[in-house]
Design a protein around this motif. Structure first.
Motif, PDB file in Angstrom:
ATOM      1  N   LYS A 151       0.708  -1.321  -0.141  1.00 54.74           N
ATOM      2  CA  LYS A 151       0.170  -0.092  -0.011  1.00 54.74           C
ATOM      3  C   LYS A 151       1.161   1.238  -0.091  1.00 54.74           C
ATOM      4  N   PHE A 152       0.654   1.991  -0.912  1.00 54.64           N
ATOM      5  CA  PHE A 152       1.474   3.315  -0.991  1.00 54.64           C
ATOM      6  C   PHE A 152       0.733   4.416  -0.903  1.00 54.64           C
ATOM      7  N   ASN A 153       1.595   5.570  -0.162  1.00 52.27           N
ATOM      8  CA  ASN A 153       0.909   6.819   0.087  1.00 52.27           C
ATOM      9  C   ASN A 153       0.929   7.737  -1.333  1.00 52.27           C
ATOM     10  N   LYS A 157       2.865   7.312  -5.059  1.00 58.19           N
ATOM     11  CA  LYS A 157       1.823   7.230  -6.321  1.00 58.19           C
ATOM     12  C   LYS A 157       2.135   8.424  -7.302  1.00 58.19           C
ATOM     13  N   GLN A 158       2.976   9.463  -6.778  1.00 57.37           N
ATOM     14  CA  GLN A 158       3.367  10.569  -7.726  1.00 57.37           C
ATOM     15  C   GLN A 158       4.444   9.887  -8.740  1.00 57.37           C
ATOM     16  N   SER A 202       9.533  -1.934 -14.411  1.00 60.56           N
ATOM     17  CA  SER A 202      10.329  -0.761 -13.520  1.00 60.56           C
ATOM     18  C   SER A 202       9.711   0.204 -13.476  1.00 60.56           C
ATOM     19  N   ILE A 203      10.131   1.110 -12.245  1.00 60.11           N
ATOM     20  CA  ILE A 203       9.577   2.566 -12.195  1.00 60.11           C
ATOM     21  C   ILE A 203      10.761   3.430 -11.965  1.00 60.11           C
ATOM     22  N   PHE A 221       5.501   5.777   3.333  1.00 60.24           N
ATOM     23  CA  PHE A 221       5.717   5.967   1.938  1.00 60.24           C
ATOM     24  C   PHE A 221       5.363   4.499   1.510  1.00 60.24           C
ATOM     25  N   VAL A 222       5.479   3.419   2.014  1.00 59.70           N
ATOM     26  CA  VAL A 222       4.864   2.115   1.637  1.00 59.70           C
ATOM     27  C   VAL A 222       4.511   1.339   2.841  1.00 59.70           C
ATOM     28  N   ARG A 223       3.796   0.353   2.630  1.00 58.23           N
ATOM     29  CA  ARG A 223       3.483  -0.496   3.770  1.00 58.23           C
ATOM     30  C   ARG A 223       3.107  -1.879   3.148  1.00 58.23           C
TER      31      ARG A 223
END
Length: 461
Positions: A151-153, A157-158, A202-203, A221-223
């Motif tokens: 799960k990302f904040n 996501k930006q 990839s990002i 940031f990420v969980r």
């Protein structure tokens, strides 16, 4: 209170062990080179009125050293004859130099005496990590095995991440597990490798994301994504009054859809912010009154319930270890040492690399004192976590003590290196003034760190 006492006992045991061994490092090299050690104390013993400040003291027959325990638990000290240290014994320095004094020995011997404590703390950390790996092994859940994804904040996501993405690694290698090392790698990466909808991709990342900001963000940031599926319901709670059961799934709260337990806790965080703005009991009750949408056997139902005063519904979900099968790597006795050394060096590199954030506004607020350190210990006695935390503190103690600050070991080392290069000793007047300056600086830092703890406890930070 029980949790406080358990953490306090762990903290005192760990600090006592580390201080004793640190000072023991100085003591060992001093004795090795025939330097007299006048006092060896756990904790400091500043005198109070007619009391010398010792809780316990003993001086063995035919020994030059007095051993004891002081009343002020802020560390410890090894008073070495003929040395300007935190005892500020300037009278001794006015006397003729003796062959058994620190100041009469060659610079290389004095250097070993000064780095003895740091050396012992660093080697102790590596030994503890090795024994942890030997006894318990290395148990973790690889991020690539977290098939439900993350799960990302909003910030994440930006950059292009989407909820459900599975983090695999960066251009610098594959992630081992979900840990601070993973965050650190993401903050420095220019590419993140993920699995999205079963496909590897990839990002692009900037390579300089603020690590402290990633960790402190709410939500972070990420969980790991945790389903909002109820595993157990606590008695006499709003969830029990609603009739929620194991297997039920929370799908909404106050008109907001919930796709995971992460999202559910985020919405409770919104309510917490609203609660702080509530001025009357009626306002608080309004915030606590929540409409919950849940599904049972694919059939949805809705209930309006009053949450607890601390905004809890009263259910538990599965932990990460319950959702995924952990992987354990076992180590033989001799295998554990290179693995423990590599682990300890990695911890040190991460800690040193993160020090740059201390000089930022958010970093300064993150500095903690005794309360912050004590809270890192688990609320129940767990030898695995105790030894892991003790090893980490040993590395911190080694690193902080080797910093070139007067009054610390590193300050003495700096002056000794200067002497070895220039063949000239700094004057005793300079050394005394430097010691006072360094000691004052350390006191200010200690006050600042513990003030941060108090402000956090009062809710101002």
């Amino acid at each position: 209170m029980d949790i406080f006492l358990i953490r306090l006992l762990q903290f005192m045991l760990a600090i006592g062990l580390l201080v004793l061994l640190h000072e023991g490092g100085h003591f060992f090299f001093a004795k090795l080179f025939g330097i007299r050690v006048e006092k060896f104390y756990l904790f400091f013993d500043p005198s109070i009125w007619k009391w010398d400040g010792s809780l316990f003291k003993i001086k063995p027959k035919n020994s030059d050293t007095q051993y004891g325990v002081g009343w002020l638990p802020l560390g410890g000290y090894c008073k070495i004859a003929g040395m300007i240290d935190e005892s500020f014994d300037t009278e001794q320095m006015k006397q003729p130099m003796q062959p058994w004094e620190f100041r009469s020995k060659p610079a290389w011997q004095r250097l070993l005496v000064m780095i003895g404590g740091v050396l012992v703390n660093f080697l102790l950390a590596l030994f503890i990590y090795s024994m942890i790996l030997f006894y318990w092994g290395d148990t973790y859940i690889p991020t690539k095995n977290m098939t439900l994804g993350m799960k990302f904040n909003t910030e994440a996501k930006q950059y292009g991440f989407k909820d459900g993405d599975i983090l695999v690694g960066t251009e610098n290698g594959e992630f081992k597990d979900f840990s601070a090392d993973m965050y650190r790698a993401l903050s420095e990466a220019t590419r993140a490798d993920i699995i999205r909808d079963g496909k590897a991709m990839s990002i692009k990342l900037p390579g300089d994301i603020n690590l402290l900001g990633m960790l402190k963000a709410e939500p972070s940031f990420v969980r790991p994504l945790i389903p909002a599926v109820i595993d157990s319901v606590m008695e006499n709670t709003p969830a029990a009054k609603m009739g929620l059961q194991k297997g039920d799934k929370i799908v909404g709260i106050n008109g907001k859809p919930v796709d995971s337990y992460n999202e559910f806790t985020d919405q409770l965080g919104v309510l917490e912010d609203m609660m702080t703005a509530a001025k009357t009991q009626a306002d608080s009750l309004k915030v606590r009154t929540a409409t919950i949408v849940y599904a049972r056997n694919e059939v949805q139902d809705t209930a309006t319930i009053t949450l607890t005063p601390d905004l809890k519904l009263g259910f538990m979900v599965q932990t990460i270890a319950g959702i995924y099968q952990p992987v354990t790597k076992e180590y033989g006795f001799f295998e554990s040492f290179p693995a423990g050394i590599a682990y300890g060096i990695n911890v040190l590199k991460g800690y040193v690399g993160d020090m740059k954030y201390v000089f930022t506004a958010d970093g300064a607020k993150s500095i903690g004192g005794f309360g912050a350190i004590g809270s890192l210990f688990p609320p129940m006695w767990d030898w695995y976590l105790f030894w892991k935390m003790t090893a980490f503190l040993s590395i911190i103690l080694a690193f902080m003590n080797i910093l070139p600050i007067p009054a610390l070991d590193g300050g003495h080392v700096l002056f000794l290196i200067y002497e070895m290069i220039t063949r000239r000793k700094p004057s005793e007047t300079f050394m005394i003034r430097a010691e006072y300056f360094g000691f004052g600086l350390l006191i200010l830092l200690m006050v600042f760190a513990n003030l941060n703890d108090i402000l956090r406890w009062l809710g101002y930070m």
